[in-house]
Write a protein that holds these residues in place. Structure first.
Motif, PDB file in Angstrom:
ATOM      1  N   HIS A   1       0.838  -1.192   0.000  1.00 22.54           N
ATOM      2  CA  HIS A   1       0.000   0.000   0.000  1.00 22.54           C
ATOM      3  C   HIS A   1       0.876   1.245   0.000  1.00 22.54           C
ATOM      4  N   GLY A   2       0.243   2.373  -0.149  1.00 23.60           N
ATOM      5  CA  GLY A   2       0.982   3.630  -0.142  1.00 23.60           C
ATOM      6  C   GLY A   2       1.961   3.722  -1.306  1.00 23.60           C
TER       7      GLY A   2
ATOM      8  N   ILE B   1      10.500   5.513   3.567  1.00 20.48           N
ATOM      9  CA  ILE B   1       9.111   5.114   3.373  1.00 20.48           C
ATOM     10  C   ILE B   1       8.646   4.660   4.752  1.00 20.48           C
ATOM     11  N   LEU B   2       7.647   5.360   5.280  1.00 22.03           N
ATOM     12  CA  LEU B   2       7.191   5.103   6.636  1.00 22.03           C
ATOM     13  C   LEU B   2       6.417   3.798   6.722  1.00 22.03           C
ATOM     14  N   ARG B   3       6.709   3.022   7.743  1.00 22.47           N
ATOM     15  CA  ARG B   3       5.986   1.775   8.000  1.00 22.47           C
ATOM     16  C   ARG B   3       4.966   1.989   9.109  1.00 22.47           C
TER      17      ARG B   3
ATOM     18  N   LEU C   1       2.575  12.971   7.832  1.00 22.55           N
ATOM     19  CA  LEU C   1       2.671  11.727   7.062  1.00 22.55           C
ATOM     20  C   LEU C   1       2.557  10.524   7.982  1.00 22.55           C
ATOM     21  N   GLY C   2       2.053   9.416   7.427  1.00 22.66           N
ATOM     22  CA  GLY C   2       1.917   8.184   8.199  1.00 22.66           C
ATOM     23  C   GLY C   2       2.314   6.970   7.387  1.00 22.66           C
ATOM     24  N   SER C   3       1.846   5.834   7.839  1.00 22.23           N
ATOM     25  CA  SER C   3       2.192   4.538   7.269  1.00 22.23           C
ATOM     26  C   SER C   3       2.026   4.484   5.751  1.00 22.23           C
ATOM     27  N   GLY C   4       3.061   3.977   5.084  1.00 23.77           N
ATOM     28  CA  GLY C   4       3.030   3.788   3.638  1.00 23.77           C
ATOM     29  C   GLY C   4       3.472   4.994   2.838  1.00 23.77           C
TER      30      GLY C   4
END
Length: 159
Positions: A6-7, A47-49, A70-73
């Motif tokens: 995703h993302g 790239i944030l997990r 910003l958040g996950s993905g």
């Protein structure tokens, strides 16, 4: 669904996603960590997990304002891809974050070496990160600096 599907990573074809991840290592960023400063050298990206990171801009006489979270993905940093490789914003960890960290020099070399991979990564950065991020930053700045009581409309104009 894994974080690879995703993302930002999910926007890449599986073979390009796998290749990009070969240039990464996992990292943990504690809450409060200043990741980079506006106009600093953009030699890495993430790239944030998990977790949350605030993108901010410093305004003389006003301080620092958050323009996006910003958040996950999500991709943290796109300035590494375009000369002069300097950050346009600052970034600070809001909540403990786990991320894939990339060395920009290695990824740029792979982009130059493999045009199909390069086009895929560049298009992904442009569509997923730059287009959306510039729109979000513009909307936030209109909220911060627009006339009192006026908020930005979804299309970019005043409401």
């Amino acid at each position: 669904m894994t974080d690879e599907c995703h993302g930002f990573l999910g926007a890449l074809a599986p073979d390009h996603r796998t290749r990009l991840l070969t240039f990464s290592h996992e990292t943990a960023l504690p809450a409060g960590t200043r990741i980079f400063e506006e106009d600093g050298e953009a030699h890495r990206f993430w790239i944030l997990r998990t977790g949350r990171v605030a993108l901010d801009v410093h305004t003389p006489g006003r301080g620092t304002d958050v323009v996006e979270t910003l958040g996950s993905g999500e991709l943290l940093g796109w300035s590494w891809l375009f000369e002069p490789y300097r950050w346009h914003l600052g970034a600070q960890v809001l909540h403990a974050t786990r991320a894939y960290e990339f060395d920009a020099h290695e990824v740029r070399a792979a982009i130059e070496e493999d045009p199909a991979f390069g086009l895929a990564v560049t298009r992904c950065v442009a569509s997923v990160a730059i287009g959306r991020r510039l729109k979000a930053s513009r909307m936030r700045l209109l909220d911060l600096y627009g006339p009192p009581g006026a908020r930005a409309a979804p299309g970019g104009g005043p409401r």
